[in-house]
Write an enzyme that holds these catalytic residues in place. Structure first.
Site, PDB file in Angstrom:
ATOM      1  N   CYS A   1       0.960  -1.233   0.104  1.00 11.85           N
ATOM      2  CA  CYS A   1      -0.042  -0.035  -0.105  1.00 11.85           C
ATOM      3  C   CYS A   1       0.975   1.234   0.139  1.00 11.85           C
ATOM      4  CB  CYS A   1      -0.967  -0.114   1.208  1.00 11.85           C
ATOM      5  SG  CYS A   1      -2.246  -1.334   0.962  1.00 11.85           S
ATOM      6  N   ILE A   2       1.451   1.404   1.167  1.00  6.92           N
ATOM      7  CA  ILE A   2       1.996   2.963   1.201  1.00  6.92           C
ATOM      8  C   ILE A   2       3.018   3.265   0.102  1.00  6.92           C
ATOM      9  CG2 ILE A   2       3.148   4.597   2.908  1.00  6.92           C
ATOM     10  CD1 ILE A   2       0.644   3.183   3.919  1.00  6.92           C
TER      11      ILE A   2
END
Ligand SMILES: NC(=O)c1ccc[n+]([C@@H]2O[C@H](COP(=O)([O-])OP(=O)(O)OC[C@H]3O[C@@H](n4cnc5c(N)ncnc54)[C@H](O)[C@@H]3O)[C@@H](O)[C@H]2O)c1
Length: 442
Positions: free
Chosen positions: A266-267
């Site tokens: 994600c990040i």
């Protein structure tokens, strides 16, 4: 209470996101068919074996036993579903552009098997506009179905935080945006029947952007604190002490922590989806690029620090034996995707270190074509290394015991906090106050 209109659901993509959602839905009484292209995963699931830490074998077995869940590779099953949730990966290409090929291949299958009146909900993280551009347009064109009349379409970002003991699929508020009122209504009814809180928004684009804002917020704040860590180190200040004291402010401050880099699906990826799309509007997200640059360089900064602390012992990285503790991208999970530990391994290897790793959650990883296995962590093995680098602060590490047996430690997570030893050096803190380089101008 179960939705009246929806009885059979299909979840496409049974990974970290899809499997917990499928089991949660099945526990609420829906007949759930999980579809995945990975036959190995499908077989495991049908044998009651969960490969996702957040789903227990017991929970999986009970929904298999009561006939509420079955996994399959057979896409034709979607013709029986009243609602379909899509949870396939959305990675980046090598050029850091979005790779939406997984969504596109799901739509290829939807075109073959979709029946009228079905609700489709995209859960994969992606740039604003995807739901309409990649799903609605193709179904309307190729099947001659009209959205809001022949099928319904929503975007609902998955916010699951793997390994989080407090928040799971069920009690994390769920944002949903629909292409039409009726679609939103159906999705709210479905998800509202088994999730604690639903947050409807006005469009799929808003829902898509919500997820990207959330993860951009994290990336930018981690980038800021990583920059602070590098600055503090140079100025002879302990960044961990600074953050701990700043976090006592009861308002207007939220602590983020530095580390050897960012990882996971994600990040590091999601903000790039947003900045890619923004560029098509001739808009440049400077915060995203800056944070990505700083966070992406943290493994190199960490390697530099390893060189500095070995230097304290008159040693070089080249020829030193180095042990990385924790290879997963964050504590207490087994996910290695984009993990900074992998990058540390690669960089140290390139500098000539003899390198091993330990991780009780991740027993092996692929380094190019070579499979690398975790070592057994014993007092004897710990003593063999010139430097031990704590990359991921799993809670099953005994930090006192590691300190007792290791010769030199780089702590990138402040996990050895409270243990006093001249063997321990911290990322984001000076090596030795007496050796601080003076400022350029006094
Ligand atoms: N992992 C997280 O913490 C997390 C959190 C929030 C959102 N997300 C987002 O959710 C999405 C899924 O992520 P994930 O971590 O669950 O990925 P994952 O790799 O764990 O799972 C994806 C699954 O989809 C399957 N798959 C791939 N192509 C397929 C196809 N064409 N048809 C059927 N199945 C297919 C894969 O075999 C795999 O089992 C991504 O968009 C991700 O950004 C992930």
């Amino acid at each position: 209470m179960k939705s009246n209109k929806i009885k059979n659901t299909a979840i496409i993509g049974l990974g970290y996101v899809g499997l917990p959602l499928a089991v949660e839905m099945a526990q609420s009484g829906y007949n759930v068919t999980g579809i995945d292209i990975d036959e190995n995963k499908v077989n495991k699931l049908n044998n009651g074996e969960s490969y996702v830490l957040d789903v227990s074998d017991n929970d999986l077995q009970s929904v298999l036993d009561n006939g509420k869940f079955i996994a399959t590779t057979d896409y034709s099953k979607i013709s029986e579903a009243d609602a379909i949730s899509i949870c396939v990966p959305t990675p980046l290409r090598k050029t850091k552009d979005p790779d939406t090929s997984f969504i596109i291949s799901v739509v290829d299958e939807l075109i073959k098997y979709l029946t009228k009146d079905t609700l489709i909900i995209l859960e994969s993280t992606t740039y604003p506009g995807t739901t309409e551009e990649l799903i609605q347009t193709r179904i309307e064109e190729e099947l001659d179905f009209k959205v809001g009349e022949d099928f319904y379409l929503c975007f609902s970002p998955e916010r699951v935080d793997p390994g989080n003991k407090e928040y799971n699929t069920q009690n994390t508020p769920k944002v949903i945006g629909g292409t039409t009122e009726k679609g939103l209504e159906l999705a709210v009814e479905l998800y509202g029947s088994f999730l604690e809180k639903i947050v409807p928004v006005s469009s799929t684009q808003v829902a898509e952007t919500v997820k990207l804002l959330e993860n951009t917020f994290r990336s930018v704040n981690i980038g800021l604190v990583n920059e602070m860590a590098m600055m503090c180190e140079r100025m002879g200040i302990d960044v961990w002490e600074v953050i701990e004291a700043a976090a006592t402010k009861p308002f207007g401050f939220m602590p983020f922590y530095p580390g050897p880099g960012i990882g996971g699906h994600c990040i590091p990826l999601d903000p790039m989806y947003l900045s890619w799309k923004a560029k098509t509007y001739d808009f440049y997200n400077k915060f995203i690029d800056l944070a990505s640059d700083i966070n992406g360089n943290m493994p190199r900064f960490t390697v530099h620090k390893i060189g500095d602390i070995l230097n304290e012992r008159a040693k070089a990285i080249n020829g030193s034996k180095i042990l990385i503790l924790g290879m997963a991208y964050k504590a207490d999970i087994d996910d290695l995707r984009e993990s900074p530990g992998l990058e540390l391994y690669r960089l140290l290897e390139a500098k000539g270190a003899e390198i091993d790793y330990h991780d009780s959650y991740a027993e092996s990883f692929l380094n190019g074509d070579e499979k690398v296995y975790t070592i057994d962590l014993t007092a004897d093995t710990l003593e063999e290394y010139d430097c031990v680098v704590l990359s991921t602060d799993h809670s099953n590490y005994d930090y006192e015991w590691i300190t007792e047996h290791a010769d030199l430690i780089l702590d990138t997570r402040n996990a050895f906090h409270g243990i006093s030893s001249d063997k321990i050096y911290k990322l984001g803190a000076p090596i030795d106050d007496n050796k601080r380089v003076s400022p350029l101008f006094r």
